[in-house]
Design a protein around this motif. Structure first.
Motif, PDB file in Angstrom:
ATOM      1  N   UNK A   1      -3.376   2.604   7.260  1.00 22.88           N
ATOM      2  CA  UNK A   1      -3.727   1.331   6.716  1.00 22.88           C
ATOM      3  C   UNK A   1      -5.261   1.186   6.406  1.00 22.88           C
ATOM      4  N   UNK A   2      -5.778   0.922   5.322  1.00 23.98           N
ATOM      5  CA  UNK A   2      -7.132   1.026   4.823  1.00 23.98           C
ATOM      6  C   UNK A   2      -7.256  -0.253   4.089  1.00 23.98           C
ATOM      7  N   UNK A   3      -8.330  -1.087   4.389  1.00 30.43           N
ATOM      8  CA  UNK A   3      -8.879  -2.272   3.737  1.00 30.43           C
ATOM      9  C   UNK A   3      -9.854  -1.887   2.866  1.00 30.43           C
ATOM     10  N   UNK A   4     -10.058  -2.142   1.602  1.00 33.45           N
ATOM     11  CA  UNK A   4     -11.308  -1.932   0.841  1.00 33.45           C
ATOM     12  C   UNK A   4     -11.581  -3.128   0.167  1.00 33.45           C
ATOM     13  N   UNK A   5     -13.011  -3.698   0.478  1.00 32.42           N
ATOM     14  CA  UNK A   5     -13.468  -4.795  -0.214  1.00 32.42           C
ATOM     15  C   UNK A   5     -14.504  -4.584  -0.996  1.00 32.42           C
ATOM     16  N   UNK A   6     -14.491  -5.360  -2.134  1.00 30.38           N
ATOM     17  CA  UNK A   6     -15.531  -5.355  -3.028  1.00 30.38           C
ATOM     18  C   UNK A   6     -15.779  -6.803  -3.501  1.00 30.38           C
ATOM     19  N   UNK A   7     -17.113  -6.813  -4.286  1.00 30.48           N
ATOM     20  CA  UNK A   7     -17.439  -7.899  -5.006  1.00 30.48           C
ATOM     21  C   UNK A   7     -18.758  -8.623  -4.239  1.00 30.48           C
ATOM     22  N   UNK A   8     -18.987  -7.987  -3.036  1.00 29.63           N
ATOM     23  CA  UNK A   8     -20.310  -8.628  -2.501  1.00 29.63           C
ATOM     24  C   UNK A   8     -21.424  -8.422  -3.411  1.00 29.63           C
ATOM     25  N   UNK A   9     -22.730  -9.170  -3.029  1.00 29.70           N
ATOM     26  CA  UNK A   9     -23.942  -8.857  -4.035  1.00 29.70           C
ATOM     27  C   UNK A   9     -24.827 -10.132  -3.495  1.00 29.70           C
ATOM     28  N   UNK A  10     -25.987 -10.264  -4.276  1.00 31.51           N
ATOM     29  CA  UNK A  10     -27.146 -11.097  -4.196  1.00 31.51           C
ATOM     30  C   UNK A  10     -26.778 -12.149  -5.482  1.00 31.51           C
ATOM     31  N   UNK A  11     -27.021 -13.282  -5.218  1.00 33.69           N
ATOM     32  CA  UNK A  11     -26.874 -14.237  -6.003  1.00 33.69           C
ATOM     33  C   UNK A  11     -28.041 -15.362  -5.681  1.00 33.69           C
TER      34      UNK A  11
ATOM     35  N   UNK B   1     -21.940 -18.005  -8.308  1.00 35.47           N
ATOM     36  CA  UNK B   1     -20.654 -17.464  -7.811  1.00 35.47           C
ATOM     37  C   UNK B   1     -20.437 -15.707  -7.531  1.00 35.47           C
ATOM     38  N   UNK B   2     -19.838 -15.688  -6.802  1.00 36.45           N
ATOM     39  CA  UNK B   2     -19.078 -14.663  -6.649  1.00 36.45           C
ATOM     40  C   UNK B   2     -17.622 -14.480  -6.086  1.00 36.45           C
ATOM     41  N   UNK B   3     -17.035 -13.418  -6.538  1.00 36.24           N
ATOM     42  CA  UNK B   3     -15.453 -13.225  -5.999  1.00 36.24           C
ATOM     43  C   UNK B   3     -15.515 -11.936  -5.412  1.00 36.24           C
ATOM     44  N   UNK B   4     -14.829 -12.001  -4.317  1.00 28.61           N
ATOM     45  CA  UNK B   4     -14.508 -11.009  -3.247  1.00 28.61           C
ATOM     46  C   UNK B   4     -13.232 -10.614  -3.472  1.00 28.61           C
ATOM     47  N   UNK B   5     -13.032  -9.210  -3.104  1.00 28.33           N
ATOM     48  CA  UNK B   5     -11.355  -8.565  -3.326  1.00 28.33           C
ATOM     49  C   UNK B   5     -11.443  -7.759  -2.182  1.00 28.33           C
ATOM     50  N   UNK B   6     -10.077  -7.913  -1.734  1.00 26.90           N
ATOM     51  CA  UNK B   6      -9.846  -6.920  -0.401  1.00 26.90           C
ATOM     52  C   UNK B   6      -8.424  -6.310  -1.127  1.00 26.90           C
ATOM     53  N   UNK B   7      -8.378  -5.162  -1.174  1.00 24.32           N
ATOM     54  CA  UNK B   7      -7.083  -4.316  -1.422  1.00 24.32           C
ATOM     55  C   UNK B   7      -6.539  -3.475  -0.142  1.00 24.32           C
ATOM     56  N   UNK B   8      -5.405  -3.597  -0.026  1.00 26.69           N
ATOM     57  CA  UNK B   8      -4.857  -3.061   1.327  1.00 26.69           C
ATOM     58  C   UNK B   8      -3.905  -1.701   0.850  1.00 26.69           C
ATOM     59  N   UNK B   9      -4.400  -0.537   1.290  1.00 28.61           N
ATOM     60  CA  UNK B   9      -3.979   0.652   1.152  1.00 28.61           C
ATOM     61  C   UNK B   9      -3.096   1.243   2.241  1.00 28.61           C
ATOM     62  N   UNK B  10      -2.169   2.001   1.924  1.00 28.98           N
ATOM     63  CA  UNK B  10      -1.090   2.527   3.223  1.00 28.98           C
ATOM     64  C   UNK B  10       0.159   1.873   3.028  1.00 28.98           C
ATOM     65  N   UNK B  11       0.820   2.581   4.056  1.00 30.39           N
ATOM     66  CA  UNK B  11       2.247   2.092   4.413  1.00 30.39           C
ATOM     67  C   UNK B  11       2.055   1.125   5.043  1.00 30.39           C
ATOM     68  N   UNK B  12       2.671  -0.147   4.877  1.00 35.97           N
ATOM     69  CA  UNK B  12       2.545  -1.426   5.835  1.00 35.97           C
ATOM     70  C   UNK B  12       3.819  -2.470   5.450  1.00 35.97           C
ATOM     71  N   UNK B  13       4.201  -2.908   6.710  1.00 38.14           N
ATOM     72  CA  UNK B  13       5.204  -3.693   6.419  1.00 38.14           C
ATOM     73  C   UNK B  13       4.827  -5.117   5.759  1.00 38.14           C
ATOM     74  N   UNK B  14       5.714  -5.975   5.448  1.00 39.02           N
ATOM     75  CA  UNK B  14       5.194  -7.153   4.692  1.00 39.02           C
ATOM     76  C   UNK B  14       3.848  -7.697   5.631  1.00 39.02           C
ATOM     77  N   UNK B  15       3.074  -8.126   4.712  1.00 42.35           N
ATOM     78  CA  UNK B  15       1.832  -8.660   5.479  1.00 42.35           C
ATOM     79  C   UNK B  15       1.940 -10.290   5.519  1.00 42.35           C
ATOM     80  N   UNK B  16       1.703 -10.800   6.624  1.00 39.35           N
ATOM     81  CA  UNK B  16       1.817 -12.148   7.064  1.00 39.35           C
ATOM     82  C   UNK B  16       1.006 -12.906   6.385  1.00 39.35           C
TER      83      UNK B  16
END
Length: 115
Positions: free
Chosen positions: A2-12, A17-32
């Motif tokens: 399982x790997x979590x990949x974050x994006x959207x950080x920066x300087x303001x 405003x900023x929007x952060x996004x996190x995508x979960x990769x890999x085989x994983x049971x339902x995420x609670x």
């Protein structure tokens, strides 16, 4: 794996405003639970916002009314819309998920807010 990949950080600038996004990769049971934490230098890591699989959300008092968390269960993704950013919001922001297999953290993404 399982790997979590974050994006959207920066300087303001303050008020921006900023929007952060996190995508979960890999085989994983339902995420609670999915959530965002932050840690400023020399401080503890604090919960910013969380969202359950049902869609129920909760926020830390210091971001209520400014940040919005959302998740897409089909895409295994969680986002954090951050508005009216303040210098005290500057920190490394971490994505965290909780599933049957356990809890997983992303590597973090830096958010810098200048006055």
């Amino acid at each position: 794996q399982v790997q979590l990949v974050e994006s959207g950080g920066g300087s303001v600038q303050a008020g921006g405003s900023l929007t952060l996004t996190c995508v979960v990769y890999g085989t994983i049971a339902p995420i609670f639970g999915m959530g965002w934490y932050r840690q400023a230098p020399g401080k503890q890591r604090d919960l910013v916002a969380g969202v359950a699989r049902t869609g129920a959300r909760h926020y830390a008092d210091f971001v209520k009314g400014r940040f919005t968390i959302s998740r897409d269960n089909d895409k295994n993704m969680v986002s954090l819309q951050m508005n009216n950013l303040k210098p005290e919001d500057a920190a490394v922001y971490y994505c965290k998920i909780e599933a049957v297999q356990g809890a997983y953290w992303g590597p973090g993404t830096q958010v810098t807010v200048s006055a």
